[in-house]
Design an enzyme around this catalytic site. Structure first.
Site, PDB file in Angstrom:
ATOM      1  N   ASP A  88      -2.294 -12.331   5.121  1.00 53.27           N
ATOM      2  CA  ASP A  88      -3.326 -13.113   6.103  1.00 53.27           C
ATOM      3  C   ASP A  88      -4.895 -12.815   5.213  1.00 53.27           C
ATOM      4  O   ASP A  88      -5.633 -13.747   5.080  1.00 53.27           O
ATOM      5  CB  ASP A  88      -3.534 -12.392   7.501  1.00 53.27           C
ATOM      6  CG  ASP A  88      -4.584 -13.090   8.020  1.00 53.27           C
ATOM      7  OD1 ASP A  88      -4.873 -14.371   8.033  1.00 53.27           O
ATOM      8  OD2 ASP A  88      -5.492 -12.191   8.803  1.00 53.27           O
ATOM      9  N   LYS A  90       1.012  -1.300   0.020  1.00 52.49           N
ATOM     10  CA  LYS A  90       0.009   0.139   0.045  1.00 52.49           C
ATOM     11  C   LYS A  90       0.808   1.014   0.064  1.00 52.49           C
ATOM     12  O   LYS A  90       0.810   1.973   0.923  1.00 52.49           O
ATOM     13  CB  LYS A  90      -0.748   0.176   1.117  1.00 52.49           C
ATOM     14  CG  LYS A  90      -2.052   0.865   1.147  1.00 52.49           C
ATOM     15  CD  LYS A  90      -3.153   0.765   0.365  1.00 52.49           C
ATOM     16  CE  LYS A  90      -4.137   1.905   0.199  1.00 52.49           C
ATOM     17  NZ  LYS A  90      -5.009   1.813  -0.818  1.00 52.49           N
ATOM     18  N   ASP A 108      -7.153 -15.918   2.644  1.00 52.04           N
ATOM     19  CA  ASP A 108      -8.296 -16.365   2.647  1.00 52.04           C
ATOM     20  C   ASP A 108      -9.218 -16.257   1.466  1.00 52.04           C
ATOM     21  O   ASP A 108     -10.073 -17.085   1.042  1.00 52.04           O
ATOM     22  CB  ASP A 108      -9.105 -15.699   3.910  1.00 52.04           C
ATOM     23  CG  ASP A 108      -8.796 -16.439   5.166  1.00 52.04           C
ATOM     24  OD1 ASP A 108      -7.989 -17.044   5.380  1.00 52.04           O
ATOM     25  OD2 ASP A 108      -9.991 -16.384   6.199  1.00 52.04           O
TER      26      ASP A 108
HETATM   27  C1  IPM Z   1      -3.856 -17.603   9.753  1.00 53.16           C
HETATM   28  C2  IPM Z   1      -4.728 -17.192  10.987  1.00 53.16           C
HETATM   29  C3  IPM Z   1      -3.861 -16.743  11.947  1.00 53.16           C
HETATM   30  C4  IPM Z   1      -3.373 -15.288  11.336  1.00 53.16           C
HETATM   31  C5  IPM Z   1      -4.485 -16.361  13.264  1.00 53.16           C
HETATM   32  C6  IPM Z   1      -5.218 -17.520  13.708  1.00 53.16           C
HETATM   33  C7  IPM Z   1      -3.631 -15.789  14.332  1.00 53.16           C
HETATM   34  O1  IPM Z   1      -5.636 -16.345  10.435  1.00 53.16           O
HETATM   35  O2  IPM Z   1      -2.753 -18.542   9.719  1.00 53.16           O
HETATM   36  O3  IPM Z   1      -4.121 -16.946   8.714  1.00 53.16           O
HETATM   37  O4  IPM Z   1      -3.858 -14.311  11.359  1.00 53.16           O
HETATM   38  O5  IPM Z   1      -2.065 -15.627  10.996  1.00 53.16           O
HETATM   39 MG    MG Z   2      -5.849 -15.913   8.535  1.00 56.36          MG
END
Ligand code: IPM
Ligand code: MG
Length: 357
Positions: A247, A191, A251
């Site tokens: 992170d 960013k 996802d």
């Molecule tokens: C991941 C999870 C972890 C992170 C959490 C559970 C601390 O979301 O491994 O992606 O944020 O790294």
């Molecule tokens: Mg995560």
């Protein structure tokens, strides 16, 4: 060969899926002539219940004494109201830090057999994608100074993001090395139009890139990257980014493959020891019901064989077995989609993979 593997089964579905991966490793051992010694150790909510802390020192020592660590998942609603330093997630962050695991590899690819489970438009799914997110794992806002204080408008909270040149350099090198073994393309995500850490990130990644003239590098702002991932995921090969952005984007990348229940991850440092875990969580809603999809953990065991033990043929064998089982049409509930037929249980799916191995 003989290998010592620490098992951190954790909470929720963690024990079921780690048991599946252990069976797969044992089968691989029988087929290829290796012996695995497993040392089970507590972390997360189960450690809070048994010992009062999320990451007991003994767990850290067991992991440090092993060739590698296989982890299920930690956390659950039962421990959600505990103070920050006693939450199960603290175990994950503490293990990453204690083991010096600054690299997180999160591959996301679409399986031919599962194109119909992809949530993107059919023409985008048909083009396919195969990318890996290289996420920085022991720096940035996750490990920066934080606290509460009196601010201009009364009580406030703060978290700080800091990145050293050294931290960016080493993760950038991992990204370029990874790209060399793939399609030789790196997209660095930041960013830099707002954040100073991102400007340092960008400068540093470009400097490291000079050592990799055979790899193509481009930059992308994180908001745009979030959009491009669902618009044209096929354009990405290796993505390198900070702890927090990695992170979030990982996802997103997992969802577009069709199921978060399929994606493994590897956390690595300087030596060969790593920590391997599915990227999904502890799924407390289905824990103990033999309904979880064990494939992400089984594929994490394949990454363990590949990256920590340098057992390429064994890793290929596991991955091909999973591919074959999916091609044969076997599905757990999470990847059944609108298809006909019965969903396999966790143990049934594991059996299918064992048969294929
Ligand atoms: C991941 C999870 C972890 C992170 C959490 C559970 C601390 O979301 O491994 O992606 O944020 O790294
Ligand atoms: Mg995560």
């Amino acid at each position: 060969m003989e290998y010592n593997i620490a098992l951190v089964k954790g909470d929720g579905i963690g024990p079921e899926i780690v048991d599946s991966a252990v069976q797969v490793l044992e089968k691989i051992g029988a087929r290829f002539g290796h012996r695995f010694h497993f040392a089970e150790t507590l972390a997360g909510g189960c450690a809070i219940d048994a010992l009062g802390v999320p990451l007991p020192e003994e767990t850290v020592q067991t992991c440090l004494a092993s060739d590698s660590v296989l982890l299920g998942a930690v956390g659950g609603p039962k421990w959600d109201s505990l103070p920050a330093n006693l939450r199960p997630e603290k175990a994950l962050l503490g293990l990453r830090h204690a083991l010096g695991l600054y690299t997180n590899l999160r591959p996301a690819k679409i399986y031919d057999a599962l194109r119909d489970a992809c949530t993107l438009r059919p023409d985008i799914a048909a083009r396919g994608f195969d990318l890996v997110i290289v996420r920085e794992l022991t720096g940035g806002i996750y490990f920066g100074e934080r606290g509460r204080r009196e601010g201009k408008f009364g009580p406030e909270a703060y978290d700080t993001e800091a990145y050293s040149v050294m931290e960016v350099e080493r993760i950038a090198r991992v990204a370029f090395e990874t790209a060399r073994k793939r399609r030789k393309n790196v997209v660095s995500i930041d960013k830099a139009n707002v954040l100073e850490t991102s400007r340092l990130w960008r400068e540093t990644v470009h400097r490291v890139a000079q050592d990799y003239p055979d790899v193509e590098l481009s930059d992308m702002l994180v908001d745009n990257a979030a959009m491009q991932l669902v618009r044209d995921p096929g354009r990405f090969d290796v993505v390198v980014t900070s702890n927090m952005f990695g992170d979030i984007l990982s996802d997103e990348a997992s969802q577009i493959t069709g199921s978060i229940g399929l994606l493994p991850s590897a956390s690595l440092g300087e030596g060969s020891r790593g920590m391997y875990e599915p990227i999904h969580g502890s799924a407390p809603d289905i824990a103990g019901q033999n309904r979880a999809n064990p494939l992400a953990t089984i594929l994490s065991a394949a990454m363990l064989l590949r990256y920590s033990l340098s057992r390429t043929a064994e890793a290929d064998c596991v991955e091909q077995a999973v591919d074959a089982v999916l091609k044969d049409g076997w599905r757990t509930a999470d990847i059944l989609g609108g298809r006909e037929g019965r969903a396999l249980s966790c143990t049934e799916m594991t059996e299918k993979v064992l048969e294929r191995i």
